[in-house]
Motif scaffolding. Structure first.
Motif, PDB file in Angstrom:
ATOM      1  N   SER A   9       0.846  -1.181   0.000  1.00  0.00           N
ATOM      2  CA  SER A   9       0.000   0.000   0.000  1.00  0.00           C
ATOM      3  C   SER A   9       0.886   1.237   0.000  1.00  0.00           C
ATOM      4  O   SER A   9       1.960   1.252   0.609  1.00  0.00           O
ATOM      5  CB  SER A   9      -0.879   0.002   1.255  1.00  0.00           C
ATOM      6  OG  SER A   9      -1.462   1.269   1.454  1.00  0.00           O
ATOM      7  N   GLU A  66      -2.887 -11.232   2.265  1.00  0.00           N
ATOM      8  CA  GLU A  66      -3.618  -9.977   2.128  1.00  0.00           C
ATOM      9  C   GLU A  66      -3.225  -9.072   3.285  1.00  0.00           C
ATOM     10  O   GLU A  66      -3.301  -9.475   4.451  1.00  0.00           O
ATOM     11  CB  GLU A  66      -5.115 -10.269   2.162  1.00  0.00           C
ATOM     12  CG  GLU A  66      -5.993  -9.078   2.008  1.00  0.00           C
ATOM     13  CD  GLU A  66      -6.239  -8.711   0.564  1.00  0.00           C
ATOM     14  OE1 GLU A  66      -6.691  -7.581   0.332  1.00  0.00           O
ATOM     15  OE2 GLU A  66      -5.998  -9.537  -0.327  1.00  0.00           O
ATOM     16  N   TRP A  67      -2.778  -7.846   2.978  1.00  0.00           N
ATOM     17  CA  TRP A  67      -2.390  -6.900   4.027  1.00  0.00           C
ATOM     18  C   TRP A  67      -2.624  -5.485   3.534  1.00  0.00           C
ATOM     19  O   TRP A  67      -2.193  -5.128   2.442  1.00  0.00           O
ATOM     20  CB  TRP A  67      -0.926  -7.112   4.410  1.00  0.00           C
ATOM     21  CG  TRP A  67      -0.461  -6.295   5.566  1.00  0.00           C
ATOM     22  CD1 TRP A  67      -0.998  -6.282   6.823  1.00  0.00           C
ATOM     23  CD2 TRP A  67       0.612  -5.360   5.584  1.00  0.00           C
ATOM     24  NE1 TRP A  67      -0.311  -5.405   7.619  1.00  0.00           N
ATOM     25  CE2 TRP A  67       0.691  -4.819   6.886  1.00  0.00           C
ATOM     26  CE3 TRP A  67       1.522  -4.933   4.634  1.00  0.00           C
ATOM     27  CZ2 TRP A  67       1.631  -3.874   7.256  1.00  0.00           C
ATOM     28  CZ3 TRP A  67       2.471  -3.988   4.993  1.00  0.00           C
ATOM     29  CH2 TRP A  67       2.513  -3.473   6.293  1.00  0.00           C
ATOM     30  N   GLY A  69      -5.207  -4.199   2.330  1.00  0.00           N
ATOM     31  CA  GLY A  69      -5.972  -4.195   1.094  1.00  0.00           C
ATOM     32  C   GLY A  69      -5.204  -4.638  -0.139  1.00  0.00           C
ATOM     33  O   GLY A  69      -5.699  -4.514  -1.253  1.00  0.00           O
ATOM     34  N   ARG A  70      -4.031  -5.192   0.036  1.00  0.00           N
ATOM     35  CA  ARG A  70      -3.197  -5.640  -1.085  1.00  0.00           C
ATOM     36  C   ARG A  70      -2.749  -7.074  -0.876  1.00  0.00           C
ATOM     37  O   ARG A  70      -2.581  -7.524   0.248  1.00  0.00           O
ATOM     38  CB  ARG A  70      -1.933  -4.772  -1.190  1.00  0.00           C
ATOM     39  CG  ARG A  70      -2.156  -3.306  -1.399  1.00  0.00           C
ATOM     40  CD  ARG A  70      -2.612  -3.059  -2.831  1.00  0.00           C
ATOM     41  NE  ARG A  70      -2.567  -1.663  -3.163  1.00  0.00           N
ATOM     42  CZ  ARG A  70      -1.721  -1.130  -4.021  1.00  0.00           C
ATOM     43  NH1 ARG A  70      -0.820  -1.856  -4.620  1.00  0.00           N
ATOM     44  NH2 ARG A  70      -1.781   0.148  -4.304  1.00  0.00           N
ATOM     45  N   THR A  71      -2.502  -7.789  -1.966  1.00  0.00           N
ATOM     46  CA  THR A  71      -1.925  -9.124  -1.908  1.00  0.00           C
ATOM     47  C   THR A  71      -0.418  -8.978  -2.061  1.00  0.00           C
ATOM     48  O   THR A  71       0.072  -8.557  -3.110  1.00  0.00           O
ATOM     49  CB  THR A  71      -2.493 -10.023  -3.023  1.00  0.00           C
ATOM     50  OG1 THR A  71      -3.910 -10.069  -2.884  1.00  0.00           O
ATOM     51  CG2 THR A  71      -1.925 -11.434  -2.928  1.00  0.00           C
TER      52      THR A  71
END
Length: 100
Positions: A9, A66-67, A69-71
């Motif tokens: 992110s 997933e962290w 909102g991203r993979t």
């Protein structure tokens, strides 16, 4: 050696990334490259841990996770390539030399 962490992110901080990796061992250093013009995080980073086994454990656990909102894409960092100078460095070895 260090660990490459991609698809981060743009809101991530060094403290955020350090906290996540600290679950898998002792974090020595976190690097988040920023854009020269905007100062914004570029979406990837590097984490150094005390041992290779800690890095391997973190990679196994976090790659594809997933962290924020991203993979995440997490793997061993590759050594930085020497890009040479502008126009490929030594002109004599340039395959595009003008010989018309």
């Amino acid at each position: 050696m260090s660990v490459y962490v991609g698809n981060l992110s743009y809101e991530v901080s060094q403290e955020d990334l350090s906290a996540v990796f600290a679950e898998y061992g002792s974090v020595k250093r976190v690097q988040l490259p920023t854009d020269r013009e905007t100062g914004r995080v570029r979406g990837f980073g590097f984490v150094e841990m005390d041992t290779d086994s800690e890095e391997d454990l973190a990679i196994e656990a976090l790659d594809g996770a997933e962290w924020m909102g991203r993979t995440l894409r997490v793997n061993k960092a590759k050594p930085r390539e020497d890009r040479g100078s502008f126009n490929g460095g030594n002109r004599r070895n340039n395959s595009f030399s003008a010989r018309y």
